[in-house]
Design a protein around this motif. Sequence first.
Motif, PDB file in Angstrom:
ATOM      1  N   ARG A 126      42.293  40.368  46.516  1.00 57.34           N
ATOM      2  CA  ARG A 126      41.883  41.777  46.419  1.00 57.34           C
ATOM      3  C   ARG A 126      43.086  42.704  46.561  1.00 57.34           C
ATOM      4  NH1 ARG A 126      37.501  39.784  49.403  1.00 57.34           N
ATOM      5  NH2 ARG A 126      38.429  40.490  51.373  1.00 57.34           N
ATOM      6  N   GLU A 127      43.997  42.358  47.477  1.00 56.82           N
ATOM      7  CA  GLU A 127      45.196  43.180  47.660  1.00 56.82           C
ATOM      8  C   GLU A 127      46.027  43.253  46.382  1.00 56.82           C
ATOM      9  OE1 GLU A 127      47.276  41.468  50.911  1.00 56.82           O
ATOM     10  OE2 GLU A 127      45.791  42.088  52.415  1.00 56.82           O
ATOM     11  N   HIS A 128      45.930  42.211  45.552  1.00 53.10           N
ATOM     12  CA  HIS A 128      46.686  42.179  44.293  1.00 53.10           C
ATOM     13  C   HIS A 128      45.836  42.604  43.100  1.00 53.10           C
ATOM     14  CE1 HIS A 128      50.553  40.363  45.572  1.00 53.10           C
ATOM     15  NE2 HIS A 128      49.833  39.961  46.596  1.00 53.10           N
ATOM     16  N   GLY A 129      44.642  43.116  43.358  1.00 51.08           N
ATOM     17  CA  GLY A 129      43.811  43.638  42.288  1.00 51.08           C
ATOM     18  C   GLY A 129      43.212  42.591  41.380  1.00 51.08           C
ATOM     19  N   ILE A 130      43.087  41.377  41.868  1.00 53.26           N
ATOM     20  CA  ILE A 130      42.580  40.270  41.044  1.00 53.26           C
ATOM     21  C   ILE A 130      41.057  40.286  41.036  1.00 53.26           C
ATOM     22  CG2 ILE A 130      42.445  37.740  40.899  1.00 53.26           C
ATOM     23  CD1 ILE A 130      45.353  37.784  42.088  1.00 53.26           C
ATOM     24  N   ALA A 131      40.486  40.149  39.862  1.00 56.60           N
ATOM     25  CA  ALA A 131      39.033  40.212  39.714  1.00 56.60           C
ATOM     26  C   ALA A 131      38.360  39.088  40.487  1.00 56.60           C
ATOM     27  CB  ALA A 131      38.657  40.132  38.236  1.00 56.60           C
ATOM     28  N   SER A 205      44.019  31.346  26.773  1.00 58.49           N
ATOM     29  CA  SER A 205      44.456  31.271  28.170  1.00 58.49           C
ATOM     30  C   SER A 205      45.869  31.803  28.337  1.00 58.49           C
ATOM     31  CB  SER A 205      44.371  29.819  28.658  1.00 58.49           C
ATOM     32  OG  SER A 205      44.760  29.709  30.008  1.00 58.49           O
ATOM     33  N   LEU A 206      46.753  31.448  27.418  1.00 61.17           N
ATOM     34  CA  LEU A 206      48.130  31.945  27.485  1.00 61.17           C
ATOM     35  C   LEU A 206      48.181  33.459  27.294  1.00 61.17           C
ATOM     36  CD1 LEU A 206      49.942  29.141  25.455  1.00 61.17           C
ATOM     37  CD2 LEU A 206      49.921  29.446  27.935  1.00 61.17           C
ATOM     38  N   ASP A 207      47.374  33.964  26.382  1.00 64.05           N
ATOM     39  CA  ASP A 207      47.338  35.413  26.168  1.00 64.05           C
ATOM     40  C   ASP A 207      46.850  36.133  27.428  1.00 64.05           C
ATOM     41  OD1 ASP A 207      48.282  35.219  23.605  1.00 64.05           O
ATOM     42  OD2 ASP A 207      46.308  35.352  22.648  1.00 64.05           O
ATOM     43  N   GLU A 208      45.839  35.549  28.085  1.00 62.61           N
ATOM     44  CA  GLU A 208      45.325  36.157  29.310  1.00 62.61           C
ATOM     45  C   GLU A 208      46.397  36.162  30.398  1.00 62.61           C
ATOM     46  OE1 GLU A 208      41.477  35.776  32.342  1.00 62.61           O
ATOM     47  OE2 GLU A 208      41.631  34.473  30.585  1.00 62.61           O
ATOM     48  N   ALA A 209      47.152  35.067  30.492  1.00 61.41           N
ATOM     49  CA  ALA A 209      48.198  34.977  31.513  1.00 61.41           C
ATOM     50  C   ALA A 209      49.319  35.974  31.259  1.00 61.41           C
ATOM     51  CB  ALA A 209      48.759  33.555  31.557  1.00 61.41           C
ATOM     52  N   ARG A 210      49.638  36.215  29.997  1.00 57.38           N
ATOM     53  CA  ARG A 210      50.712  37.161  29.670  1.00 57.38           C
ATOM     54  C   ARG A 210      50.388  38.573  30.159  1.00 57.38           C
ATOM     55  NH1 ARG A 210      50.569  34.170  24.617  1.00 57.38           N
ATOM     56  NH2 ARG A 210      52.369  32.775  24.530  1.00 57.38           N
ATOM     57  N   ALA A 211      49.118  38.892  30.240  1.00 57.94           N
ATOM     58  CA  ALA A 211      48.706  40.188  30.779  1.00 57.94           C
ATOM     59  C   ALA A 211      48.485  40.119  32.288  1.00 57.94           C
ATOM     60  CB  ALA A 211      47.423  40.656  30.089  1.00 57.94           C
ATOM     61  N   PHE A 212      47.994  38.989  32.770  1.00 52.73           N
ATOM     62  CA  PHE A 212      47.594  38.845  34.171  1.00 52.73           C
ATOM     63  C   PHE A 212      48.769  38.963  35.132  1.00 52.73           C
ATOM     64  CE2 PHE A 212      46.863  36.170  37.916  1.00 52.73           C
ATOM     65  CZ  PHE A 212      45.605  36.549  38.327  1.00 52.73           C
ATOM     66  N   PHE A 213      49.836  38.202  34.897  1.00 53.54           N
ATOM     67  CA  PHE A 213      50.906  38.136  35.892  1.00 53.54           C
ATOM     68  C   PHE A 213      51.738  39.421  35.980  1.00 53.54           C
ATOM     69  CE2 PHE A 213      49.686  33.725  35.522  1.00 53.54           C
ATOM     70  CZ  PHE A 213      49.626  33.365  36.871  1.00 53.54           C
ATOM     71  N   PRO A 214      52.093  40.078  34.877  1.00 54.35           N
ATOM     72  CA  PRO A 214      52.773  41.372  35.025  1.00 54.35           C
ATOM     73  C   PRO A 214      51.909  42.422  35.726  1.00 54.35           C
ATOM     74  CG  PRO A 214      53.110  40.504  32.823  1.00 54.35           C
ATOM     75  CD  PRO A 214      52.063  39.635  33.465  1.00 54.35           C
ATOM     76  N   ARG A 215      50.597  42.330  35.543  1.00 50.73           N
ATOM     77  CA  ARG A 215      49.702  43.310  36.158  1.00 50.73           C
ATOM     78  C   ARG A 215      49.573  43.075  37.663  1.00 50.73           C
ATOM     79  NH1 ARG A 215      44.915  41.975  33.823  1.00 50.73           N
ATOM     80  NH2 ARG A 215      45.483  43.146  31.970  1.00 50.73           N
ATOM     81  N   HIS A 216      49.400  41.814  38.061  1.00 52.45           N
ATOM     82  CA  HIS A 216      49.073  41.526  39.464  1.00 52.45           C
ATOM     83  C   HIS A 216      50.289  41.115  40.305  1.00 52.45           C
ATOM     84  CE1 HIS A 216      44.913  42.027  38.435  1.00 52.45           C
ATOM     85  NE2 HIS A 216      44.981  41.095  37.513  1.00 52.45           N
ATOM     86  N   PHE A 217      51.345  40.662  39.650  1.00 52.93           N
ATOM     87  CA  PHE A 217      52.568  40.260  40.360  1.00 52.93           C
ATOM     88  C   PHE A 217      53.777  40.860  39.657  1.00 52.93           C
ATOM     89  CE2 PHE A 217      49.357  37.017  41.184  1.00 52.93           C
ATOM     90  CZ  PHE A 217      49.398  36.937  42.571  1.00 52.93           C
ATOM     91  N   PRO A 218      53.852  42.178  39.578  1.00 48.58           N
ATOM     92  CA  PRO A 218      54.909  42.815  38.797  1.00 48.58           C
ATOM     93  C   PRO A 218      56.314  42.508  39.307  1.00 48.58           C
ATOM     94  CG  PRO A 218      53.773  44.427  40.157  1.00 48.58           C
ATOM     95  CD  PRO A 218      52.963  43.161  40.220  1.00 48.58           C
ATOM     96  N   ASP A 219      56.465  42.226  40.592  1.00 46.60           N
ATOM     97  CA  ASP A 219      57.795  41.945  41.128  1.00 46.60           C
ATOM     98  C   ASP A 219      58.324  40.576  40.729  1.00 46.60           C
ATOM     99  OD1 ASP A 219      57.719  44.393  42.335  1.00 46.60           O
ATOM    100  OD2 ASP A 219      57.074  43.629  44.281  1.00 46.60           O
ATOM    101  N   GLU A 220      57.446  39.753  40.176  1.00 48.24           N
ATOM    102  CA  GLU A 220      57.846  38.398  39.768  1.00 48.24           C
ATOM    103  C   GLU A 220      58.111  38.316  38.283  1.00 48.24           C
ATOM    104  OE1 GLU A 220      55.029  35.561  41.288  1.00 48.24           O
ATOM    105  OE2 GLU A 220      55.179  36.346  43.325  1.00 48.24           O
TER     106      GLU A 220
END
Length: 220
Positions: A126-131, A205-220
């Motif tokens: 939740r802290e990282h905005g994950i659904a 799945s790869l397309d979803e990940a390309r959006a997921f990680f920059p959104r929820h873990f931008p520092d990585e």
Amino acid sequence: MDLNDTAARLGVPVEDVERVHRLAGDLPSAPLPAKADAPALLDRLAVRPDDAAEIMAGWPDPGSPLWPPELRWLLDRSIALVRADLGGYGWLSPGPALPRERGPAWRHLYVYAYLALVGVVTGYHREHGIAEAVSWVTLADLGRNLAIDRRMHREGWPVMQSWLTLHARGGIYELGRLQHHRGGGAIDLHIPDSGPMTPEAVAASLDEARAFFPRHFPDE
């Protein structure tokens, strides 16, 4: 506490007990869910009825003769050990492999640890905005791995107990057909045992990940 005596009572090498003691120290643990809520939680985590029945039969009720003091200590400290690395994504053993033939409490000790950590890791999500939907489909790998272990005649769990600490720390996410494992400079991919793979499912799945990680873990 006498670590040598604890190790002897657990039937594991003293080095394994020393490691848990060193890493967990006096760090905070986390409580298990209420026993009355456990069946619904196990169902949500895709645990099959036969495995759920064993888990409920071995539940660490206060005063249960199935839970000697050394086993309760290991449960509490293994929860603390994993919780201390919340947000981590490296391979982590929660504790020693136990003699599982001693009964359901021994067989499922690290399942109880996982259940205690569900609230901790969903808070991290939740802290990282994950659904919430992503959280639960990811954490439901518990039921899948218990079923695989049963098919493997109980020989798979020593590896799976460490694998599942990735889920309990927020290190891995199931996005469509693939599991995506955070890393230092790359995302590792894992293929869960969940049916056929098609090029379309992998691409999605790869397309979803390309959006997921920059959104929820931008520092990585």
